[in-house]
Design a protein around this motif. Structure first.
Motif, short mmCIF file in Angstrom:
data_model
loop_
_atom_site.label_atom_id
_atom_site.label_comp_id
_atom_site.label_asym_id
_atom_site.label_seq_id
_atom_site.Cartn_x
_atom_site.Cartn_y
_atom_site.Cartn_z
N TYR A 294 0.81 -1.22 0.00
CA TYR A 294 0.00 0.00 0.00
C TYR A 294 0.85 1.27 0.00
O TYR A 294 0.64 2.17 -0.82
N TYR A 295 1.81 1.37 0.91
CA TYR A 295 2.63 2.58 0.99
C TYR A 295 3.40 2.84 -0.30
O TYR A 295 3.42 3.98 -0.79
N PRO A 296 4.05 1.83 -0.90
CA PRO A 296 4.70 2.09 -2.19
C PRO A 296 3.73 2.58 -3.26
O PRO A 296 4.08 3.45 -4.07
N ALA A 297 2.50 2.03 -3.27
CA ALA A 297 1.51 2.45 -4.28
C ALA A 297 1.14 3.93 -4.10
O ALA A 297 0.98 4.66 -5.08
N LEU A 298 1.01 4.38 -2.86
CA LEU A 298 0.64 5.78 -2.61
C LEU A 298 1.71 6.74 -3.11
O LEU A 298 1.42 7.91 -3.38
N GLN A 299 2.94 6.26 -3.22
CA GLN A 299 4.05 7.13 -3.65
C GLN A 299 4.33 7.04 -5.15
O GLN A 299 5.27 7.67 -5.65
N ALA A 300 3.51 6.27 -5.86
CA ALA A 300 3.68 6.18 -7.31
C ALA A 300 3.36 7.53 -7.95
O ALA A 300 2.59 8.34 -7.41
N ASP A 301 3.95 7.78 -9.12
CA ASP A 301 3.77 9.08 -9.79
C ASP A 301 2.32 9.36 -10.13
O ASP A 301 1.92 10.54 -10.20
N ASN A 302 1.53 8.33 -10.35
CA ASN A 302 0.14 8.53 -10.75
C ASN A 302 -0.84 8.41 -9.59
O ASN A 302 -2.06 8.26 -9.81
N CYS A 303 -0.34 8.43 -8.34
CA CYS A 303 -1.22 8.28 -7.17
C CYS A 303 -1.06 9.47 -6.23
O CYS A 303 0.03 10.02 -6.08
N ARG A 304 -2.16 9.84 -5.60
CA ARG A 304 -2.14 10.95 -4.65
C ARG A 304 -3.08 10.65 -3.50
O ARG A 304 -4.21 10.19 -3.70
N LEU A 305 -2.62 10.92 -2.28
CA LEU A 305 -3.45 10.77 -1.09
C LEU A 305 -4.13 12.10 -0.79
O LEU A 305 -3.47 13.15 -0.71
N VAL A 306 -5.45 12.08 -0.65
CA VAL A 306 -6.23 13.28 -0.35
C VAL A 306 -6.79 13.16 1.06
O VAL A 306 -7.54 12.23 1.35
N THR A 307 -6.44 14.09 1.94
CA THR A 307 -6.88 14.00 3.33
C THR A 307 -7.93 15.06 3.69
O THR A 307 -8.42 15.06 4.82
N TRP A 308 -8.23 15.97 2.76
CA TRP A 308 -9.32 16.91 3.02
C TRP A 308 -10.64 16.13 3.09
O TRP A 308 -10.89 15.25 2.26
N PRO A 309 -11.52 16.44 4.04
CA PRO A 309 -12.81 15.76 4.12
C PRO A 309 -13.63 15.97 2.85
O PRO A 309 -13.56 17.01 2.21
N ILE A 310 -14.41 14.96 2.50
CA ILE A 310 -15.28 15.05 1.32
C ILE A 310 -16.53 15.86 1.67
O ILE A 310 -17.21 15.58 2.66
N ALA A 311 -16.83 16.86 0.84
CA ALA A 311 -18.03 17.67 1.03
C ALA A 311 -19.23 17.03 0.34
O ALA A 311 -20.33 16.98 0.90
N ARG A 312 -19.02 16.51 -0.86
CA ARG A 312 -20.10 15.89 -1.61
C ARG A 312 -19.53 15.18 -2.84
O ARG A 312 -18.38 15.40 -3.22
#
Length: 499
Positions: A294-312
Motif C-alpha cells: 500500500y505505501y509504495p503504491a501511494l508514492q507512485a507518480d500517478n497516485c495521490r493521497l487526499v486528506t481533506w474531508p469530502i463535502a459531496r
C-alpha cells in the motif's frame, strides 16, 4: 411437516454448521442461500488483490485441514476453492438450496416452529430450529455522502466488483482506506492513468510477509497431519499473544505502534506524507491493516493521497471541503458492509410477536453471541460481541458452530419443543461483557465500525480467543428454559430446567 433445522447462508458459517449437523447425526436440514453458489463474502469479494490477512493455516476449520494452501496468506479464489472442497468432501451439497433469499422469520409458540419466508413466490418453510449464518459482511455499505447519485461516471463497490470495466487510462477516485482499499489501490495504480485515495483517518499498518508454500511442506502436511496441526497451533498462539497489545492498551501496544511507525519510515520517505499516514489513536482501536504494497503504491507518480474531508459527490467527481473538485471517470467505494449492530438482516419475530430489530435498536446483544432470550431455537453465528481483534474469525466461528449444533442435537434427542435462554442469564452475561469492553482499545475513543453512533460496542469480544472458545465448550441446560410439547409425558423435563 417441519424440518429439523433451517440454515440461512452458505458461507463459511453455514457450510461449517451443515458439516457439524451431519456429524452429530442430524440429516434433516436445509441450507438456504440467496446466491447461486456457496462462499459468502469470499464469493462476493473478487476485487483485484482480495485476500485474507490471517494465515491460511489458521483461516480454516480445524476439522477440515487443507494441506494444499499455496501461500502463507490465501487469496479469495483459493479460499473459495477450500469452501467448495468442504462441500464435496463432507457431502452437504444435496442439502443446499440456491436462489432462496430469506425475507423474514417468525416463531409459532404453540407448535414450537419457525416459519421461514422468502422473497418472490417461494413457499414458506417450517423448521424446529434456525441457524442464522448470513454473516456480518454480506451487504455492501455506501457512505452517507451528499450527491452520491449525482455522479455521472461509473461506480464500483469493492464487494460487487465490475470485472468488465477497463481501468486503463482512467482517472480513479478511491473512497476508503481500510482493509479492502489497501489491497485494491496497488492494483489500480498499476493500471489506471491516475488514482486519488480519499482518506478520512489513517490506520496502523503492519508488513504482510506472504511466502509461497513449497511442495516439500505440502507433502509433509499430507503424510503427517500432526505436522499441520502443529503449524496451526503455532500460528494460533502467536496471534493469541498479540491480544496483549491490541485488545488492551498496554506497553505491548507501544511495541505494535513502534513496529508500525518503523515500517512507515522505511517505506515512506516524505515527512509530510508520513505525518498524514500516522494515526492519532492507539493501535487496535481500529482494525490493524496488513500490507506491504500500500505505501509504495501511494508514492507512485500517478497516485495521490487526499486528506481533506469530502463535502459531496459531484457529477464529474469528488468535491472536498476546501472547494476543490477532483474529477474522476470512476469512483471505487471501499467502504465496507452494513454490519448489524442495531438491526437484523431481515425481520425476526419471536415469542409474543416481539421483534428482534426493535430490541436491538440500542445495540445488539445475545447470550454468548449465539442465543437471544425470547427467540427459542434461534441460533446465530458471528453474533453480537463475537468479533476477534487479534485472531482468526474461524476459531470463534468453529466454537459457536460446535455449541449451537450440540444444543440442537440435545433438543432433537430429547424430543423437546424448544430451548430458550433465560433472560436473567443473558442480562448478566452482557452486563459483564460491556464492563470488560470499557477497558479495551476499541472503546478508547476512536470511531470505528465496531461501535454504534452512541459508542455501544456490539461487535467485539473483550478477551482472548481461548476465553471465547472455553465459554462455548459445553451447553449448560441450567441457562435455558426447556419447553416441552403438551403431549409429552409428565416429567419429560426436569422441573428446575423447564419453562
Amino acid at each position: 411437516m417441519a424440518i429439523a433445522v433451517a440454515v440461512i447462508g452458505a458461507g463459511f458459517a453455514g457450510i461449517g454448521a451443515a458439516i457439524k449437523l451431519k456429524q452429530k447425526g442430524i440429516d434433516d436440514f436445509v441450507v438456504f442461500e440467496r446466491g447461486q453458489r456457496v462462499g459468502g463474502t469470499w464469493r462476493d469479494n473478487t476485487y483485484p488483490g482480495a485476500a485474507c490477512d490471517i494465515p491460511s493455516q489458521l483461516y480454516s476449520y480445524s476439522f477440515a485441514p487443507n494441506p494444499e494452501w499455496t501461500h502463507t496468506y490465501s487469496g479469495s479464489a483459493e479460499i473459495l476453492d477450500y469452501i467448495d472442497t468442504m462441500v464435496a468432501e463432507f457431502g452437504v451439497a444435496d442439502h443446499i438450496r440456491f436462489n432462496r433469499e430469506v425475507s423474514g422469520l417468525s416463531y409459532d409458540e404453540t407448535a414450537g416452529e419457525w416459519t421461514v419466508n422468502f422473497t418472490g413466490r417461494r413457499r414458506a418453510v417450517k423448521a424446529r430450529s434456525v441457524i442464522m449464518a448470513a454473516g456480518p459482511l454480506a451487504n455492501p455499505s455506501f457512505p452517507g455522502i451528499r450527491g452520491l447519485d449525482d455522479f455521472q461516471g461509473h461506480r464500483i463497490h469493492s464487494a460487487r466488483w465490475d470485472h468488465d470495466y477497463d481501468f486503463t487510462g482512467k482517472k480513479v477516485a478511491v473512497i476508503g482506506t481500510g482493509a479492502s482499499a489497501v489491497q485494491i489501490v496497488p492494483h489500480l495504480v498499476r493500471q489506471a492513468a491516475s488514482v486519488k485515495v480519499f482518506q478520512r483517518t489513517p490506520g496502523w499498518v503492519l508488513p504482510r510477509v506472504d511466502m509461497e508454500t513449497g511442495e516439500f511442506a505440502k507433502s509433509i502436511y499430507r503424510r503427517i497431519p500432526g505436522a499441520q496441526r502443529l503449524a496451526r497451533a503455532a500460528w494460533f498462539w502467536g496471534h493469541e499473544s498479540v491480544a496483549l497489545g491490541v485488545v488492551w492498551d498496554t506497553p505491548l501496544t507501544r511495541v505494535v505502534e513502534a513496529v508500525s511507525k518503523l515500517n512507515l519510515r522505511l517505506q515512506v520517505k516524505d515527512p509530510w506524507l508520513r505525518r498524514q499516514l500516522t494515526p492519532d489513536f492507539s493501535a487496535g482501536c481500529k482494525r490493524l491493516l496488513m500490507t506491504s504494497d500500500y505505501y509504495p503504491a501511494l508514492q507512485a507518480d500517478n497516485c495521490r493521497l487526499v486528506t481533506w474531508p469530502i463535502a459531496r459527490i459531484a457529477p464529474k467527481g469528488v468535491r472536498t471541503v476546501e472547494g476543490v473538485e477532483h474529477q474522476a471517470d470512476v469512483i471505487v467505494f471501499a467502504t465496507g458492509f452494513e454490519v448489524g449492530k442495531q438491526s437484523t438482516p431481515f425481520p425476526v419475530s419471536g415469542i409474543g410477536g416481539r421483534i428482534l430489530a426493535d430490541e436491538w435498536r440500542g445495540g445488539a446483544y445475545a447470550y454468548r453471541s449465539v442465543n437471544v432470550a425470547g427467540y427459542p431455537n434461534l441460533h446465530i453465528t458471528f453474533g453480537p460481541n463475537s468479533g476477534p481483534g487479534h485472531n482468526s474469525a474461524l476459531v470463534y466461528m468453529e466454537a459457536q458452530i460446535e455449541y449451537l449444533t450440540e444444543a440442537i442435537a440435545t433438543l432433537e434427542q430429547n424430543g423437546w419443543k424448544a430451548l430458550d435462554v433465560r433472560d436473567e442469564v443473558q442480562t448478566e452475561y452482557n452486563r459483564n461483557i460491556q464492563k470488560r469492553l470499557g477497558a479495551t482499545t476499541w472503546n478508547s475513543g476512536c470511531q470505528s465500525w465496531y461501535l454504534t453512533e452512541d459508542g455501544f460496542n456490539a461487535t467485539m469480544f473483550p478477551g482472548f480467543a481461548t476465553q471465547f472458545t472455553n465459554q462455548l465448550a459445553r451447553v449448560d441446560l441450567r441457562d435455558y428454559r426447556i419447553l416441552v410439547h403438551e403431549s409429552a409425558p409428565h416429567g419429560a423435563a426436569a422441573p428446575a430446567m423447564s419453562g
